[in-house]
Design an enzyme around this catalytic site. Structure first.
Site, mmCIF file in Angstrom:
data_model
loop_
_atom_site.group_PDB
_atom_site.id
_atom_site.type_symbol
_atom_site.label_atom_id
_atom_site.label_comp_id
_atom_site.label_asym_id
_atom_site.label_seq_id
_atom_site.Cartn_x
_atom_site.Cartn_y
_atom_site.Cartn_z
ATOM 1 N N ASP A 108 0.857 -1.181 0.000
ATOM 2 C CA ASP A 108 0.000 0.000 0.000
ATOM 3 C C ASP A 108 0.893 1.231 0.000
ATOM 4 O O ASP A 108 1.792 1.356 0.831
ATOM 5 C CB ASP A 108 -0.861 -0.045 1.287
ATOM 6 N N MET A 109 0.677 2.149 -0.952
ATOM 7 C CA MET A 109 1.503 3.358 -1.015
ATOM 8 C C MET A 109 1.089 4.303 0.116
ATOM 9 O O MET A 109 -0.095 4.407 0.441
ATOM 10 C CB MET A 109 1.332 4.088 -2.355
ATOM 11 N N ASP A 123 -3.399 2.431 -5.817
ATOM 12 C CA ASP A 123 -2.126 2.436 -5.077
ATOM 13 C C ASP A 123 -1.963 1.280 -4.106
ATOM 14 O O ASP A 123 -1.167 1.344 -3.190
ATOM 15 C CB ASP A 123 -1.967 3.769 -4.336
ATOM 16 N N GLU A 124 -2.744 0.218 -4.256
ATOM 17 C CA GLU A 124 -2.501 -0.936 -3.381
ATOM 18 C C GLU A 124 -2.871 -2.235 -4.088
ATOM 19 O O GLU A 124 -3.706 -2.257 -5.001
ATOM 20 C CB GLU A 124 -3.256 -0.807 -2.051
#
Lengths: 371, 381
Positions: B9-10, B103-104
């Protein structure tokens, strides 16, 4: 009521009418076969209200009368009787029927004939005569493409279309369509009806003798009857609108391929070993450079890959079909070679026999991932 | 077989991209989101989080909490671009990747022991590569299943890396609040709170029968297994959606079949539109109905052939609803569709006119939204 007759005649008559005995009768009497003895003739009847069948045979009648016997038991008993002749006697006091053959003796419980819905011959305003071999071919080449899904009744029957001296029978389950046309002599007028495939299949089985004979067909707007030999069959027609089949038969094709029937049939049979376990039973065909390559891929089993020569006229093409839809039609292709005509991998294809324009089979491809 | 799942996860993804691209934003509270009167925060930098700003908060409120913050509208094409780079990196780490959002993602690294020294080192390598190639910091969780991996990645954010050993699952889970379990929203948490269940350990001690009585079969089953750290869901690679559906919970329970059918028609139209937008046809139509006592009924039906027409969906739903025969105390209704086969046996009688009709309706509705075309019965008097 008392009579004597040939065991084989009686068995044939019972087996014929038994097709109309309902497996889930709405009423106990409908699980029965009605037998009437009169004027040296035995008349057997059965009906489930959708279909009615009458069959007549000769018998030596000592005492006329009528009775209803449970279809299943009378069929099993007569089928297993040892002798050439059968003696039948109904005991009115005991309300049971005695069936004797050689030294074998059966008594069967009986139902009153008064409760049986006697089949009335169809009061039809239209009729035609068709030779049984013609009818055989119309039925044999089309019913296989009917649907079994009761949700859309029109597809569970065959469309019979009469147009003066041409008769066409069409069936479809929306994924494929079979059409057989024939010439009908001595008929004028138009007619259109959807006949349940179930009754057509039964007629097909009954019309198995080698002697060509005429079949008399009568019909009105909701019923049809067939009469041949000692048999009379009536059936309801399917109510509804059959789709315009002309629209789905392509008039032009970009590619036409000639294939050897027996070779192709055996390739499809082998391909089906893999394909039939997949969702859509997919066999992929690649037509190019005078060859057809047929493959099937099942991630859980393995794959098949086979090629054979083909006479290709037109563009190369790759197309996938439900292998069952191909093997079904190959069962009825009776010419040494046949044609597959194609446009592109997502549009319907046609299968026709060599030098036989009377039959057309249209089949839709399966869209595969990435298409 | 023991599995090994990685959740990546970002950290503050949109804000991080902006800070990378704009030197002047670095080290400052940055809020990306809708700027207008009813806008909401989509991401904010960790600097902004100190002020109590978080995602999904109305922008107006964020402005009050953090007046010195930099508020910007997102540059979404740019985020997609960075996302693509990150997913390209994922591709070299696992053959089985399930994206959850821009983003994940979950990466299944089961059976890849030979490609790595150990999972921890493998995750460090991935984090380093993402940082080097894109400048983005990622948090990673590694665990025997998706549920645990997702909790793990979140536990030590930002720049987190948590590995949950298969022998220490319970130790890891027990102290966590029940809210950490996916699917436990405000309502379920409230009910659990009333039962004095605060941590996952509390939940685990609860007998299954008790849960069943309180939540009904589906939720009970869900809670029961997750509390024990068990989650069998596979990592499902990106591909076509598996189902498309909509459901609605009512403020006041519905009491008549007419009302319910009206809602089901609305839902069918919505789902049909979504199917057509996605270019899918569904073979299976499912009706979901929950009553006041939280009993949930689902019924499904196979269509004769795959469809994305509102009418076909509604006809099936109508039939299912009629057969289910529940018309009182309806709390929730849902329509969902599945069975978007990759393959389709094409129909001979395909109705091109109908396709064109729906195309036209969809076009008009795209242009005019709610002022477009709808059914007479859906117009609220």
């Amino acid at each position: 009521m008392k009579f004597t007759c040939q065991r084989n005649d009686l068995l044939q008559a019972i087996q014929t009418v038994a097709k109309a005995v309902s497996s889930k009768p709405q009423n106990p009497i409908l699980s029965g076969i009605y037998i009437k003895a009169e004027n040296n003739t035995l008349e057997l009847q059965a009906t489930d209200y959708e279909i009615g069948i009458i069959c007549k045979i000769e018998a030596e009648i000592t005492e006329p009368g009528n009775i209803v016997l449970t279809g299943r038991y009378i069929q099993e008993v007569v089928n297993n009787l040892p002798g050439v002749t059968v003696e039948f006697e109904y005991d009115r006091q005991e309300k049971i029927s005695h069936i004797r053959s050689n030294r074998s003796n059966f008594t069967l419980l009986s139902m009153s004939a008064d409760d049986f819905p006697i089949i009335k011959k169809l009061e039809a305003n239209k009729s035609l005569k068709i030779m049984d071999n013609v009818l055989q071919e119309l039925i044999g080449r089309t019913t296989f493409a009917c649907s079994n899904e009761e949700a859309r009744p029109v597809f569970t029957g065959c469309l019979l279309e009469l147009n003066d001296n041409s008769v066409v029978m069409v069936s479809t389950d929306t994924k494929r369509l079979a059409l057989q046309s024939k010439v009908l002599e001595d008929f004028e007028g138009q007619g259109k009806m959807i006949i349940p495939s179930k009754i057509l299949n039964e007629i097909h089985k009954l019309l198995s003798s080698d002697m060509p004979r005429p079949v008399n067909i009568s019909y009105n707007s909701n019923q049809i009857s067939f009469e041949f030999d000692n048999i009379y069959i009536s059936s309801r027609l399917i109510d509804g609108q059959f789709p315009d089949y002309h629209r789905v038969i392509p008039t032009d094709f970009g590619t036409r391929i000639k294939l050897n029937t027996e070779e192709f049939r055996s390739v499809i049979r082998r391909t089906a070993l893999i394909s039939r376990k997949t969702d859509y039973n997919v066999a992929t065909m690649e037509f190019a450079n005078g060859m057809v390559r047929i493959t099937s891929d099942n991630p859980e089993i393995g794959n098949s890959d086979e090629s054979l020569t083909a006479e290709i006229d037109g563009e190369n093409i790759v197309i996938s079909f439900n292998a069952d839809y191909i093997s079904d039609v190959l069962k009825i292709v009776d010419t040494k070679e046949f044609y597959i005509s194609l446009n592109n991998s997502l549009s319907p294809a046609a299968i026709r026999m060599l030098d036989d324009e009377s039959f057309t089979y249209i089949i839709t491809p399966v869209r595969t991932p990435g298409q | 077989m023991d599995r090994l799942i990685m959740h990546v996860d970002m950290d503050a993804f949109f804000a991080s991209v902006e800070q990378l691209d704009h030197e002047e934003y670095r080290g400052k509270p940055l809020i990306v989101g809708g700027i207008g009167g009813r806008g909401v925060v989509s991401t904010c930098s960790y600097e902004a989080r100190k002020f109590g700003v978080h995602s999904a908060m109305p922008t107006a409120k964020a402005m009050k909490l953090c007046p010195q913050g930099i508020f910007i509208r997102g540059n979404y094409p740019r985020y997609s671009e960075v996302s693509q780079q990150i997913f390209d990196i994922f591709d070299t780490y696992s053959p089985l990747i399930e994206p959850l959002s821009i983003d994940e993602a979950f990466l299944d690294i089961t059976g890849m022991e030979r490609l790595m020294d150990n999972p921890l080192q493998y995750a460090m390598k991935l984090k380093k590569e993402i940082k080097e190639k894109t400048g983005i910091v990622a948090s990673v969780g590694i665990a025997p299943n998706k549920f645990l991996a997702k909790i793990a990645s979140d536990l030590d954010k930002p720049d987190g890396l948590v590995v949950v050993d298969k022998d220490k699952v319970q130790e890891f889970l027990d102290p966590l609040p029940v809210r950490r379990i996916w699917g436990v929203g405000a309502k379920t948490a409230m009910v659990l709170d009333r039962l004095r269940i605060k941590t996952i350990a509390d939940l685990r001690k609860m007998p299954y029968e008790e849960l069943h009585k309180t939540f009904g079969e589906k939720t009970a089953y869900h809670l029961f297994w997750l509390a024990q750290g068990k989650d069998e869901r596979p990592v499902a690679p990106r591909g076509r959606a598996k189902s498309i559906g909509n459901e609605v919970t009512f403020g006041e329970d519905l009491q008549t079949a007419e009302d319910a059918l009206q809602v089901l028609l609305e839902l069918s139209v919505k789902v049909g539109w979504r199917l057509r937008k996605a270019g899918f046809k569904a073979k299976t139509i499912q009706l979901k109905l929950r009553t006041r006592d939280f009993t949930t009924h689902t019924r499904q039906k196979q269509l004769f052939e795959p469809s994305n027409y509102d009418n076909d969906i509604y006809t099936a739903i109508h039939e299912l609803f009629t057969a289910l025969n529940i018309t009182k105390n309806i709390r929730l209704l849902g329509v969902s569709t599945t069975g978007f086969g990759e393959m389709e046996s094409l129909s001979l009688f395909h109705d091109e006119k109908k396709d064109k009709l729906y195309q036209a309706i969809d076009d008009i509705n795209s242009k005019f939204g709610k002022l477009g075309i709808t059914r007479g019965s859906l117009i609220k008097k």
